[in-house]
Design an enzyme around this catalytic site. Structure first.
Site, short mmCIF file in Angstrom:
data_model
loop_
_atom_site.label_atom_id
_atom_site.label_comp_id
_atom_site.label_asym_id
_atom_site.label_seq_id
_atom_site.Cartn_x
_atom_site.Cartn_y
_atom_site.Cartn_z
CE LYS A 185 -3.76 2.23 2.60
NZ LYS A 185 -4.60 2.17 3.81
CB SER A 187 -7.82 4.10 2.82
OG SER A 187 -7.01 3.51 3.82
CB SER A 198 -8.04 1.22 5.82
OG SER A 198 -8.69 2.43 5.60
#
Ligand code: GLN
Length: 503
Positions: free
Chosen positions: A81, A156, A180
């Site tokens: 990420k 996210s 997330s």
């Protein structure tokens, strides 16, 4: 050769170690898929494919020595990420303010995986500074859900979950501050862990809400999650809130036996407004676990409804302090010179931060300002203590808690984009565990009528990851949801048809 991207992480490692295929072949298989699907899914912000192939060639040299003590993940490709630093590769956090930021160091969790032999494929898309639940807040454009490219992948860590679901990587690192890792897992049919706060190092994770931030993993099943998590968990002297607690070896059962397990079913998580198919799928999974010997116990977590308002004070308050460092002086570009330093600050921040980030900074600054601090931040901290207390009380009666991850399956682009409150409501079931600092394991347990995945989360006491892995794995031994993936035809056809329309 069969399609190597079909293999789970565990199977891929076994194949590499047995010499069934090379790391170059495995990595190339993922690269080919990325090249086909990335224009549509947009799971990555930065790809590093050439470097990945060179590293695969090096890994093959190591593997061909047949040495006993090779790092356990030698030759395994992986996605990261884009809020976790990897030295020499830009880390944008989905923000224009860090568009060209190349970190001079590597996050501890990433470093541990590099030491274990993984090959980074690239950095995955995220809502700006991990603030959001859909990836629509990414300054680089949203990620599309591989199950239905008109829908969001969650957020996210939506890029990570979509990349895993579309088989563009065997696994990915994600982060979870308020949901997330778990919510994108629910939307994309992947499995992932949000660990106990302090279990994984925050060093090199660009800070959002420092008292909530955790690093987790997103994979195709619980066994893969446990295996990968084993290598990122553990104390790190570089993170002041890292837990000293030793990391046990995560061994998994080989039969689906849940005899004696008490599963708490919190009434507050099955409320009006939840999509009926989500409720049905989660309840069915609980019944399935009862069939394996577990006992479902109705419980109450009475302060659940206050988690959302408390989180949306605490997280923005911490964010407003953490994001003060992006000022056009130390990181990223500068917009305008301005007459004064303050003008330069406000112009840079005004132009380069997205709307949601600015909203959080304003909310957080307000909540922390003199005269309001006690009324907002102080009160939210008290509510946080009550929520933690709810869980402590519940875990006196039950071993773990089962609940939906999110009130709905993946929603369409734009559905909540202009209504921040509706977007925040998506987090209603993930925020309590985040505030309490307890772990949550998310995995798929069904479909809705549109064939979109439904996720369930198991929450346990602090440091109960081994129990969560055991129970999740037992369920997966007795079920097939984790083996269902968006069909290639479905991704390609819908995707290519709609491509012009949506991007
Ligand atoms: N959706 C939540 C938020 O916007 C959680 C995000 C996260 O866990 N990083 O804050």
């Amino acid at each position: 050769m069969a399609d190597l991207t079909q293999l789970s992480l565990t199977e891929a490692l076994q194949g590499l170690q047995r010499g069934d295929f090379s790391s170059r072949e495995l990595t190339q298989a993922y690269i080919s898929r990325i090249q086909t699907l990335e224009p549509v899914i947009h799971a990555f912000i930065t790809l590093d494919l050439e470097a990945a192939l060179s590293k695969a060639v090096l890994a093959d040299r190591l593997l061909s020595t047949n040495e006993e003590n090779l790092p356990p993940f030698t030759g395994l490709p992986l996605a990261i990420k884009d809020v976790l630093c990897l030295e020499g590769v830009r880390c944008t956090c989905g923000s224009m303010i860090l568009e060209n930021f190349v970190p001079p160091y590597t996050a501890t969790t990433v470093q541990r995986l590099l030491d274990a032999g993984v090959i980074p494929l690239g950095k995955t898309n995220t809502d700006e500074f991990a603030m959001g639940s859909s990836t629509e807040n990414s300054a680089f454009g949203p990620t599309h859900n591989p199950w239905d490219v008109d829908r969001v992948p969650g957020g996210s860590s939506g890029g990570s979950a979509a990349a895993v679901a579309a088989r563009m990587t065997p696994a990915a690192l994600g982060t979870d501050t308020g949901g997330s890792v778990r919510q994108p897992c629910s939307f994309c049919g992947t499995t992932g862990i949000k660990p106990t706060y302090g279990r994984t190092s925050r060093y090199g994770l660009v800070a959002y809400g420092s008292s909530l931030d955790t690093v987790g993993v997103i994979t195709r099943n619980v066994a893969d999650t446990a295996l990968l998590f084993q290598h990122i968990a553990g104390f790190d002297p570089l993170d002041a809130t890292s837990a000293q607690e030793p990391v046990p070896t995560y061994t998994l059962p080989d039969s689906p036996d849940l005899k004696g397990l008490r599963i708490g079913v919190p009434e507050e998580y099955f409320i009006e407004g939840i999509q009926p198919e989500v409720e049905q799928a989660v309840k069915k999974a609980i019944q399935h676990m009862e069939g394996l010997g577990a006992r479902a116990v109705p419980i109450h977590l009475p302060h659940t409804e206050y988690a959302l308002p408390a989180y949306y004070i605490i997280a923005p308050a911490e964010a407003s302090a953490n994001l003060a460092r992006y000022d056009g002086v130390r990181f990223g570009p500068r917009i305008g010179e301005g007459e004064t330093l303050w003008e330069m600050f406000s112009e840079t921040r005004g132009v380069l931060f997205g709307a949601e980030v600015k909203r959080r900074i304003m909310l957080g600054t307000y909540a922390l300002s003199a005269g309001y601090y006690e009324a907002y931040y102080g009160k939210a901290q008290k509510v946080r203590a009550l929520i933690k207390e709810d869980f402590i009380e519940a875990f006196k009666q039950v071993d773990l808690i089962a609940a939906p991850v999110a009130p709905s399956t993946a929603f369409k682009f734009g559905e909540h984009a202009n209504d921040p409150l509706a977007m925040y409501l998506e987090d209603v079931f993930t925020l309590p565990a985040s505030l309490a600092g307890i772990p949550g394991l998310a995995f798929p347990v069904g479909y809705d009528k549109n064939k979109l995945p439904v996720g369930m989360q198991l929450m346990g006491p602090h440091f109960s990851e081994p129990l969560l892995f055991n129970v999740g794995h037992a369920y997966q031994l007795a079920s097939n949801w984790h083996k269902c993936w968006p069909e290639d035809e479905l991704i390609k056809n819908t995707a290519f048809e709609k491509k012009e329309e949506i991007r």
